[in-house]
Design a protein around this motif. Sequence first.
Motif, short mmCIF file in Angstrom:
data_model
loop_
_atom_site.label_atom_id
_atom_site.label_comp_id
_atom_site.label_asym_id
_atom_site.label_seq_id
_atom_site.Cartn_x
_atom_site.Cartn_y
_atom_site.Cartn_z
N GLU A 1 0.82 -1.22 0.00
CA GLU A 1 0.00 0.00 0.00
C GLU A 1 0.85 1.27 0.00
OE1 GLU A 1 -3.47 0.37 2.20
OE2 GLU A 1 -4.21 -1.65 1.78
N ALA A 2 2.02 1.23 0.62
CA ALA A 2 2.88 2.42 0.62
C ALA A 2 3.33 2.75 -0.80
CB ALA A 2 4.10 2.19 1.52
N SER B 1 0.35 4.11 -2.72
CA SER B 1 0.05 5.49 -2.36
C SER B 1 0.92 6.47 -3.13
CB SER B 1 0.22 5.70 -0.85
OG SER B 1 -0.06 7.03 -0.48
N GLN B 2 2.19 6.14 -3.30
CA GLN B 2 3.10 7.01 -4.04
C GLN B 2 2.69 7.09 -5.52
OE1 GLN B 2 7.03 5.44 -3.37
NE2 GLN B 2 7.05 5.97 -1.20
N GLU C 1 -0.43 9.23 -5.76
CA GLU C 1 -0.16 10.67 -5.63
C GLU C 1 0.30 11.24 -6.97
OE1 GLU C 1 2.70 13.86 -3.30
OE2 GLU C 1 2.22 11.94 -2.35
N THR D 1 -1.65 12.81 2.56
CA THR D 1 -1.14 11.76 1.69
C THR D 1 -2.31 11.00 1.13
OG1 THR D 1 -0.96 10.18 3.52
CG2 THR D 1 0.99 11.52 3.01
N LEU D 2 -2.16 10.46 -0.04
CA LEU D 2 -3.30 9.83 -0.71
C LEU D 2 -3.54 8.42 -0.15
CD1 LEU D 2 -5.02 11.13 -2.88
CD2 LEU D 2 -4.01 9.57 -4.52
N PRO D 3 -4.72 8.19 0.43
CA PRO D 3 -5.04 6.84 0.91
C PRO D 3 -5.25 5.89 -0.27
CG PRO D 3 -6.97 8.23 1.06
CD PRO D 3 -5.84 9.13 0.63
N VAL D 4 -5.02 4.63 -0.04
CA VAL D 4 -5.21 3.63 -1.09
C VAL D 4 -6.62 3.05 -0.96
CG1 VAL D 4 -4.40 1.45 -2.06
CG2 VAL D 4 -2.75 3.08 -1.10
N TYR E 1 -12.45 7.17 -6.25
CA TYR E 1 -12.71 7.83 -4.97
C TYR E 1 -14.05 8.56 -5.05
CZ TYR E 1 -7.77 7.01 -3.93
OH TYR E 1 -6.54 6.43 -3.71
#
Length: 439
Positions: free
Chosen positions: A350-351, A354-355, A358, A380-383, A398
């Motif tokens: 997930e990290a 997220s990148q 973004e 930061t953008l949640p997944v 989203y």
Amino acid sequence: MRFFSGAAVALAVGLILSGCYSDTQPAATTKAVPPGASGVVRADLPRLPYRIYQNILRREPELGETVWTGAYRIYQGTLPGSPDTITLHLFQERASGFATTGLYASCHRADGHPYELVGRASADSLLLWGDVGQEDARARAEAGPRWRLLCQGRTLVGTHNGQPIRLREAFPLNSLAFAAPGFSDSIIAFPGITKSPVARISLQALLPKQRTVQPWPFESPSPDLTLSINIMRDLRARNGALPNHPAPELSQIWDEQRTSYQKTYFEKVQAKPGNMLLAALSPEDFPYYEFQQHQITYVLWNQAPLLSLGFYTYRYEGGAHGGYGTDVATYDTRTGQRLRFADIFRPGTEAQLSQLLEKAVRRALHITGQSLEERLNVETLPVTHNVYLTSGGAVFVYAPYEIASYGDGEISLFISQADLQPLLIPSTAGLLSRTLSTQ
């Protein structure tokens, strides 16, 4: 947003699409009709950047339960000045009486990047906004008409950005055809009062046409049958049912939904004893009791072994505007099973996602030189796990307010297969490769 009366919408859609959808004209049937009412209905729909909804402003003289059939078609052709073949998925929601009528369209090149288009029907043309390659939803919606198309039998003929274009109806290899049954009904808040507030509810589904006969006992269900069952389960889950519950027939889902909605509507509207008297004396003071709930299923991707659907819901229960959102799902057409987040991505990724997201949101919304929280509602953008697949990658969807303002609408972020490859479960990566090889 421009709105049309129910009669105008029905006439426009009939004139424009009768040639294209002649084999799926609605065979509407209306059950016992309660006393009707006339007057203006407050129909406050949000400005949707991905698609346009032509909601009814004038209440129809007849209120009652109606059954109809929508139409889903695939068109293919080339854009002016480009050798690339584009595929246009066009879904026409059909209804009689009060229910909404709308066009749902998406388009993609062979790279598998989908772009949802805004569309509407007028008396003599089909108009679509947006372009293949334009990611910003609001820019697509505000760019003005780009596609002007007329139906000539099984062909759409017209212009794209002022240049001639011709799209032919197609049935690509390994794609599925669908039936599109729908239901709608009205619920009178105070029966017996001429100008009583009325709630409106509708449900539009998609069912694969290539359904296989139920196997003999002790045999595994066919992929086609399993797919239909799982689509029905996901449709029913929109109303709170658990995913593993038995999948009923569509008519049962509709009956359950309508009964539950009527109960909730009566509880909210009839909560105050004086409401019935006030509605009889001053019906203009009750616009917020004109509740609505509309659900529709449409195609996002249709190329075996992947099928991706959107389950859209709009609800209005008083206030400045309603709420809406789309739950998305992808199915493996070889087995009929749904692919959930854990079936697509490796654990602990997930990290990295997220990148990637973004970068995608900065590209889509043109965010440069500032932090995300200066433009969005998040640092930061949640997944999101609300994700679907195409041959070219994955689209993360989203809902309004989830990461941005209501005015930004739904935000869909595409990440290519090349960027996702290290994060995908091997079986899912294989599915994407198979989909690309069949095009």
